[in-house]
Design a protein around this motif. Structure first.
Motif, mmCIF file in Angstrom:
data_model
loop_
_atom_site.group_PDB
_atom_site.id
_atom_site.type_symbol
_atom_site.label_atom_id
_atom_site.label_comp_id
_atom_site.label_asym_id
_atom_site.label_seq_id
_atom_site.Cartn_x
_atom_site.Cartn_y
_atom_site.Cartn_z
ATOM 1 N N ARG A 112 0.843 -1.200 0.000
ATOM 2 C CA ARG A 112 0.000 0.000 0.000
ATOM 3 C C ARG A 112 0.878 1.249 0.000
ATOM 4 N NH1 ARG A 112 -3.870 3.246 -1.415
ATOM 5 N NH2 ARG A 112 -5.001 4.251 0.254
ATOM 6 N N LEU A 113 1.941 1.242 0.793
ATOM 7 C CA LEU A 113 2.870 2.374 0.801
ATOM 8 C C LEU A 113 3.478 2.569 -0.583
ATOM 9 C CD1 LEU A 113 4.504 4.597 2.240
ATOM 10 C CD2 LEU A 113 6.189 2.826 2.797
ATOM 11 N N ALA A 114 3.892 1.479 -1.228
ATOM 12 C CA ALA A 114 4.479 1.573 -2.562
ATOM 13 C C ALA A 114 3.484 2.179 -3.546
ATOM 14 C CB ALA A 114 4.929 0.192 -3.034
ATOM 15 N N THR A 115 2.221 1.827 -3.424
ATOM 16 C CA THR A 115 1.180 2.393 -4.290
ATOM 17 C C THR A 115 1.050 3.897 -4.071
ATOM 18 O OG1 THR A 115 -0.024 0.303 -4.325
ATOM 19 C CG2 THR A 115 -1.281 2.280 -4.881
ATOM 20 N N LEU A 116 1.100 4.331 -2.813
ATOM 21 C CA LEU A 116 1.008 5.770 -2.513
ATOM 22 C C LEU A 116 2.204 6.523 -3.089
ATOM 23 C CD1 LEU A 116 -0.190 5.754 1.220
ATOM 24 C CD2 LEU A 116 -1.564 5.972 -0.853
ATOM 25 N N VAL A 117 3.387 5.961 -2.940
ATOM 26 C CA VAL A 117 4.586 6.615 -3.467
ATOM 27 C C VAL A 117 4.538 6.640 -4.996
ATOM 28 C CG1 VAL A 117 7.109 6.531 -3.586
ATOM 29 C CG2 VAL A 117 5.953 6.069 -1.421
ATOM 30 N N ASP A 118 4.079 5.551 -5.611
ATOM 31 C CA ASP A 118 3.916 5.528 -7.073
ATOM 32 C C ASP A 118 3.017 6.669 -7.533
ATOM 33 O OD1 ASP A 118 5.490 3.281 -7.533
ATOM 34 O OD2 ASP A 118 3.777 1.898 -7.566
ATOM 35 N N GLY A 119 1.869 6.809 -6.873
ATOM 36 C CA GLY A 119 0.932 7.876 -7.236
ATOM 37 C C GLY A 119 1.525 9.258 -7.063
ATOM 38 N N ALA A 120 2.265 9.450 -5.983
ATOM 39 C CA ALA A 120 2.900 10.748 -5.748
ATOM 40 C C ALA A 120 3.929 11.055 -6.830
ATOM 41 C CB ALA A 120 3.549 10.766 -4.370
ATOM 42 N N LEU A 121 4.710 10.063 -7.218
ATOM 43 C CA LEU A 121 5.714 10.256 -8.249
ATOM 44 C C LEU A 121 5.065 10.541 -9.614
ATOM 45 C CD1 LEU A 121 8.370 7.607 -7.240
ATOM 46 C CD2 LEU A 121 8.629 10.093 -7.198
ATOM 47 N N GLN A 122 3.964 9.865 -9.907
ATOM 48 C CA GLN A 122 3.242 10.142 -11.149
ATOM 49 C C GLN A 122 2.732 11.576 -11.161
ATOM 50 O OE1 GLN A 122 0.170 7.177 -11.489
ATOM 51 N NE2 GLN A 122 1.628 5.539 -11.937
#
Length: 127
Positions: A112-122
């Motif tokens: 879930r953390l990785a998904t949040l960081v992915d979204g932030a980077l996008q």
């Protein structure tokens, strides 16, 4: 809200710190301590019982903070971990569960953390 003991929250916070540091290293982001606990700073020579002195950290993209994570100090009544995306209104409040931090009633996982960081980077790349 969870009724897990404070010690569970701080142990789970240490685990989250490890995940954040690993996410930063794996993505070429900066991982920076923002603040220590106030009672650690002012404790003088008394022992410090928490598993870490770190109260807040930031993941940085370049020189700008991307995500800030913080845990409540010991004197707070309703303790939680907060995750905030910089430059936006998205934030999460996580509470201690029996074995893991909880996002509402579901466990907050490293995926879930990785998904949040992915979204932030996008979001950063789209700007």
């Amino acid at each position: 809200m969870s009724h897990a003991p404070d010690s569970a929250l701080y142990a789970q916070w240490v685990e989250l710190l490890g995940w954040l540091e690993a996410e930063a290293a794996g993505r070429g982001l900066g991982f920076e301590k923002v603040a220590d606990f106030p009672d650690y700073i002012y404790r003088m020579e008394r022992p410090y019982e928490l598993p870490t002195t770190v109260m807040s950290v930031a993941l940085n993209a370049g020189s700008q903070p991307l995500l800030v994570a913080a845990v409540s100090p010991r004197h707070a009544d309703l303790k939680h971990v907060s995750l905030r995306l910089m430059g936006g209104s998205k934030h999460w409040h996580l509470h201690a569960g029996e074995t893991a931090l909880l996002e509402g009633k579901r466990p907050f996982t490293r995926a879930r953390l990785a998904t949040l960081v992915d979204g932030a980077l996008q979001g950063v790349q789209a700007v």
